[in-house]
Scaffold this active site. Structure first.
Site, PDB file in Angstrom:
ATOM      1  N   ALA A   1      -1.667  15.744  -1.377  1.00  0.00           N
ATOM      2  CA  ALA A   1      -1.005  14.564  -0.826  1.00  0.00           C
ATOM      3  C   ALA A   1      -1.627  13.291  -1.369  1.00  0.00           C
ATOM      4  O   ALA A   1      -1.709  12.280  -0.691  1.00  0.00           O
ATOM      5  CB  ALA A   1      -1.051  14.590   0.692  1.00  0.00           C
TER       6      ALA A   1
ATOM      7  N   ARG B   1      -9.937   9.836 -20.766  1.00  0.00           N
ATOM      8  CA  ARG B   1      -8.907   9.061 -20.097  1.00  0.00           C
ATOM      9  C   ARG B   1      -9.271   7.580 -20.115  1.00  0.00           C
ATOM     10  O   ARG B   1     -10.429   7.220 -19.895  1.00  0.00           O
ATOM     11  CB  ARG B   1      -8.798   9.531 -18.646  1.00  0.00           C
ATOM     12  CG  ARG B   1      -7.839   8.746 -17.792  1.00  0.00           C
ATOM     13  CD  ARG B   1      -7.921   9.214 -16.350  1.00  0.00           C
ATOM     14  NE  ARG B   1      -9.224   8.931 -15.759  1.00  0.00           N
ATOM     15  CZ  ARG B   1      -9.493   7.833 -15.056  1.00  0.00           C
ATOM     16  NH1 ARG B   1      -8.580   6.931 -14.847  1.00  0.00           N
ATOM     17  NH2 ARG B   1     -10.705   7.645 -14.564  1.00  0.00           N
TER      18      ARG B   1
ATOM     19  N   ARG C   1     -20.932   4.658 -24.040  1.00  0.00           N
ATOM     20  CA  ARG C   1     -21.275   5.450 -22.868  1.00  0.00           C
ATOM     21  C   ARG C   1     -21.990   6.759 -23.182  1.00  0.00           C
ATOM     22  O   ARG C   1     -22.968   7.115 -22.547  1.00  0.00           O
ATOM     23  CB  ARG C   1     -20.004   5.813 -22.104  1.00  0.00           C
ATOM     24  CG  ARG C   1     -19.485   4.713 -21.252  1.00  0.00           C
ATOM     25  CD  ARG C   1     -18.285   5.191 -20.497  1.00  0.00           C
ATOM     26  NE  ARG C   1     -17.771   4.122 -19.658  1.00  0.00           N
ATOM     27  CZ  ARG C   1     -16.861   4.285 -18.720  1.00  0.00           C
ATOM     28  NH1 ARG C   1     -16.354   5.478 -18.503  1.00  0.00           N
ATOM     29  NH2 ARG C   1     -16.459   3.275 -17.996  1.00  0.00           N
TER      30      ARG C   1
ATOM     31  N   GLY D   1      -1.585  10.580  -4.843  1.00  0.00           N
ATOM     32  CA  GLY D   1      -0.488   9.849  -5.466  1.00  0.00           C
ATOM     33  C   GLY D   1       0.559  10.755  -6.105  1.00  0.00           C
ATOM     34  O   GLY D   1       1.759  10.602  -5.872  1.00  0.00           O
TER      35      GLY D   1
END
Lengths: 355, 642
Positions: free
Chosen positions: B19, B428, B325, B21
């Site tokens: 439940a 991503r 990173r 997005g």
């Protein structure tokens, strides 16, 4: 730098339960939820407690810590004294499921009853235009993380199960306010709805909801009071009043409503002292623990209810305008004597575990 | 048999598991298609991990910079994923995000605005133009609340039409699915339990949409909530679907590791940009030892030069704390493994001794307040303890890009959001996850509905499958000799955190697989104390099995992929290898064990690949692919000339 600390946690379910003592390791920089997690991993693997984000963003870990409604993830252990016992109990306004988990479905029912956003009929997706200053008012209320602490602390329903049907609570007043202030919402009756269907009139602006809000939303000042003000304006306009008497069918009858005017909120003293008290909410943890382990977690504790105040936020002083002879009862107007024993907030010291 | 007859049964057309997005958007779409839809939420309605997303939702609306369009967004996404993305997903995502965001406004969302009243868009790493629709730093909350309220409004419509809120869309909150039930190769339903009562529940449904999010709880340090146990990944595997890209996890190099109250929470890179430095337990500013040769020219060699950069960036080279990173993460990892870490297993990030308290509060207000409020840590007074934190899994269920239907040998199973794989490739971009949820949530919900429409007969749930599911679910409660689920989870987190973490080595990965096999034996014997009512120990015992199989996929794929790319860094294979870009690693379940196979990536269509410069493509493509590209460009050129 860890130390053993005493925790008292309410364990049980809807049939009853009591506070249990745990000695648990606490490290520097931890919050109450960390300690509960440690307990789960050690002494109490089946201790029920809701949590999700552990960063104050989801509003899952609502509980009462030393009698105060808080988020477990936002209550640092460093805020307690070194020797202080930390008492953790479930939200009091909602029925217990198990341990610290309560049945909060009341809130979801009220959410379903609140009419949804009505999109403007003639604006296509992508063509919505709003100014930042106009959306900010609603955005404040949309910060709500639905922790339901405001619902839990609200004295209208905290110990008054009977008010739950007619009263939606602060969370849904600000939902109505948010839609009322939404620049493009097509419905124009949000305030009237709040008054007629959500029980806005029950609220006598004690601001407890604002006080416990972890998002620091000014629920009362920015949400409830503006909704009340304009409702009051319309209801007190004689022509509107007459019109509503003629054209509208009866609104829900309202009991013990104090339609306080805007002024009363800023009057010092009216928000406290005698208007209401939270049973068991003394600041003596010992006494509080006793009260909580007392009779029955779900007992109905009657509260003194103040009589309605007048336009200036004052109590009626003369019998001419009051609805009965003599002064109002110091025990509240809604208490009749003798009280049924199960309503008494008293645990006999010798019959501790009789229930 | 007696046990299964008493199980609560429900019949739905579409069951959406999750439940957040993606799940809510899928459910809305299925309900709008007229299907009877159930939403299964592991937590209360509206608490999903989506609320944690702060940055925004990326959509090329061009409100702030009109040069932005879907092609630019597509390019950024492919670049971010180091070209391993499923190009079709990246394309659909870039094209459809703006509509999905605008649609939210019709549900009542209130985004921050530009001066001319449009949705404001902010800059974010990897996006060429300001692109993220946002609401302060609580965009995820706005998104989940908006979708939640849209579902309520659909329920209100149904109430008016049918007299019941639950007539066509119902939310089962605090319900966990433990098993998908099949009829041959078709999905027939889902089996699970109510967390509150511990009672079982059976959904009979021909279409199931997985939207269960990620896997972060298998790691010691993570920004993920308890729900992120890879349920959807594991359910899909057991139902015969496949997972791809499981080796790619997004770690942030500086998450708090101490105190526990903020463990895993990200410390923004701007702390380093504003003067914060990394130190080991000996007080040494160690990043100078970790500047790779390729970056040598751009980064300072002495502390003096580095410190001058903050005020005079034109005449000095950058401090090595601002390396990419993965370099920073690698350095932290090496220091900790060499025994020079902080007490909690990280390193020190010190801004307190370098900037005045007032300046820190002014430049990093939200960081200051977050740590002050959550942990009583005063970042103006003491150094922070930081280390890599697990944030997002790029890998997931291998799906058909257009419909979200799972590959492998199962029909009627769909996936959207973090649980699906391919969209983000090997890494991503910030902001792409929220738009991913909306775009592919809608698609999965719509296709799940039309799949249900197209069936002539409903698949049937087999009784023995339900009995087996009941037995598996009750087993931990009936054993009292096994280990505590909490201990097992901690051990799993140690294995994954230490051996399959941000920087990986062949020996450690092989070791991890051995230890995971041992853990599998122990998890099979886990026992949970207490009863069935709201028993978190039991719930964790059941989740462990999912965490374990998904961890195995990650470890196996990480061992197989002999290169470094995006969220997968191999110390023994530090370079990105064009050959490996052509390969997806696909995990499936063979009986009980994880099987890994290689599968070629789909070939990008010419009009999409021609959006890139040849010079850029040269970094990613093999020589043969480049020759192909040149030939197609030449063809196109000739076609134009003709």
């Amino acid at each position: 730098m860890s130390a053993k600390r005493q925790f008292r946690i309410w364990r049980g379910d809807e049939t009853g339960g009591d506070l249990q003592d745990y000695m648990v390791e606490v490290n520097e920089g931890e919050v109450v939820l960390d300690v509960i997690h440690r307990l789960q991993a050690t002494d109490a693997p089946d201790l029920a407690c809701r949590w999700n984000c552990k960063a104050g963003k989801c509003g899952s870990c609502s509980m009462e810590i030393n009698g105060k409604p808080r988020l477990g993830c936002m209550t640092r252990m460093s805020t307690f004294g070194d020797e202080e016992t930390v008492t953790v109990t479930p939200l009091r306004t909602f029925p217990v499921i198990r341990d610290l988990v309560t049945d909060v479905s009341f809130n979801y029912e009220k959410a379903r009853e609140t009419p949804a956003f009505a999109p403007p009929a003639d604006v296509a997706p992508g063509d919505y235009r709003m100014q930042q200053v106009d959306v900010e008012r609603s955005q404040e209320f949309r910060k709500c993380i639905e922790c339901f602490l405001c619902q839990n602390v609200c004295h209208v329903i905290r110990d008054h199960e009977e008010n739950k049907q007619a009263f939606s609570g602060p969370r849904y007043f600000i939902r109505a306010a948010e839609l009322d202030m939404h620049p493009l919402d097509a419905r124009t009756d949000r305030k009237e709805y709040a008054q007629a269907e959500q029980g806005l009139g029950f609220c006598n602006i004690t601001k407890c909801c604002t006080e416990v809000c972890p998002e620091h939303i000014k629920i009362t000042d920015n949400g409830i009071i503006p909704m009340k003000e304009r409702v009051v304006d319309r209801r007190y306009d004689p022509l509107v009043w007459l019109g509503s008497k003629i054209f509208r069918r009866g609104e829900t009858p309202q009991t013990s409503v104090t339609t306080a005017r805007q002024g009363s909120a800023s009057l010092p003293g009216t928000s406290r002292g005698g208007v209401h008290s939270h049973a068991g909410g003394s600041h003596d943890p010992q006494a509080e623990a006793q009260a909580q382990s007392g009779v029955n977690w779900h007992r109905e504790v009657p509260h003194p209810t103040a009589p309605a105040v007048d336009d200036r936020g004052r109590l009626p002083l003369t019998e001419l305008t009051f609805d009965r002879a003599a002064a109002p009862s110091p025990f509240g107007d809604d208490v009749t004597f003798p009280m049924p024993p199960e309503h008494l907030n008293f645990a006999h010291p010798d019959q501790d575990d009789k229930h | 048999m007696t046990t299964t007859t008493r199980i609560e049964r429900h019949h739905y057309d579409v069951v959406v598991i999750g439940a957040g997005g993606a799940g809510l958007r899928a459910a809305i779409e299925a309900r709008l298609a007229g299907k009877k839809t159930a939403i299964i939420s592991k937590s209360l309605f509206g608490k999903a991990h989506t609320v944690m997303a702060e940055g925004g939702a990326a959509a090329a609306m061009g409100n702030v910079n009109s040069r932005d369009n879907w092609q630019v967004h597509f390019r950024d996404t492919m670049r971010g994923g180091k070209f391993l993305n499923n190009f079709r997903m990246a394309e659909l995502h870039a094209k459809e995000s703006p509509q999905r965001i605008w649609e939210l406004e019709t549900y009542g969302a209130l985004f921050d605005r530009t001066k001319d009243g449009k949705i404001s868009q902010r800059n974010f790493g990897g996006h060429e133009y300001p692109r993220l629709a946002h609401v302060g730093d609580r965009t995820g909350l706005e998104l989940i609340r908006t979708l939640q309220q849209k579902i309520v409004s659909l329920q209100q419509e149904d109430k008016r039409e049918f007299g019941s809120y639950d007539a066509r869309i119902r939310v089962f909150s605090e319900t966990t699915i433990t098993e998908l039930l099949l009829d041959g190769d078709r999905v027939a339903g889902a089996f699970g339990y109510y967390r509150e009562s511990g009672e079982f529940i059976l959904f009979e449904a021909p279409s199931v949409v997985l939207a269960t999010g990620g896997v972060g709880r298998s790691y010691k340090v993570t920004s993920n909530s308890w729900e992120y146990t890879g349920d959807g990944h594991a359910l899909a595997l057991r139902a015969g679907a496949t997972l791809i890209n499981m080796e790619f996890l997004q770690f942030h190099p500086t998450g708090m590791v101490w105190p526990p109250s903020v463990k895993g929470i990200l410390v923004t890179e701007s702390v380093r940009g504003d003067g914060g430095v990394l130190k080991n337990s000996e007080g040494k500013r160690f990043m100078f030892d970790y500047v790779p040769d390729v970056f040598r020219k751009q980064y300072a060699e002495t502390e003096e030069e580095a410190d001058r950069w903050y005020t005079d960036p034109d005449n000095n080279r950058r401090p090595p704390e601002l390396l990419p990173r993965d370099e920073v993460a690698r350095a932290i990892n090496s220091e900790v493994k060499a025994g020079r870490g902080s007490p909690a297993g990280g390193v020190f990030l010190d801004i307190a001794s370098r900037r005045s308290a007032e300046e820190i509060r002014r430049r990093l207000p939200s960081m200051y307040h977050q740590f002050k409020e959550l942990a009583d840590v005063d970042i103006t007074a003491e150094p922070m303890e930081v280390g890599p934190t697990c944030h997002y899994v790029m890998g997931g269920v291998e799906v058909d890009p257009d419909s979200g239907a799972a590959f492998g040998h199962v029909r009627g199973l769909f996936a959207a959001g973090e649980v699906s794989g391919g969209m983000h490739g090997s890494n991503r971009l910030g902001g792409n996850s929220l738009s991913d949820l909306l775009v592919f949530g809608k698609r999965a919900g719509g296709h799940a509905a039309s799949y249900a429409d197209g069936l002539t007969a409903r698949p049937k749930v087999a009784v023995d499958a339900v009995e087996a599911a009941v037995e598996t679910a009750l087993a931990p409660l009936q054993r009292d000799t096994g280990e505590s689920p909490y201990t097992l989870q901690q051990d799993l987190q140690v294995v994954m955190g230490d051996l399959v973490g941000i920087i990986r080595r062949e020996g450690e990965l092989a070791d991890a697989l051995v230890r995971l096999a041992e853990l599998r034996e122990r998890v099979a014997k886990v026992s949970a104390a207490g009863g069935r009512r709201y028993n978190p120990g039991w719930h964790l015992a059941l989740d462990l099995r999912n965490m374990l199989v998904v961890s195995e996929c990650t470890a196996k794929a990480a061992l197989e992929r002999q290169e470094s790319r995006g969220g997968h860094t191999r110390e023994d294979y530090p370079a990105m290898e064009p050959k490996w870009r052509q390969v997806n690693l696909v995990c499936s379940l063979d009986g009980d064990s994880v099987r890994l196979t290689r599968k070629p990536l789909p070939k990008m269509r010419p009009e999409l690949i021609s959006l890139f410069d040849r010079a850029e493509l040269a970094k990613y493509l093999t020589d043969e692919e480049l020759a192909d590209f040149d030939a197609s460009v030449a063809d196109a050129g000739e076609a134009d000339n003709r």
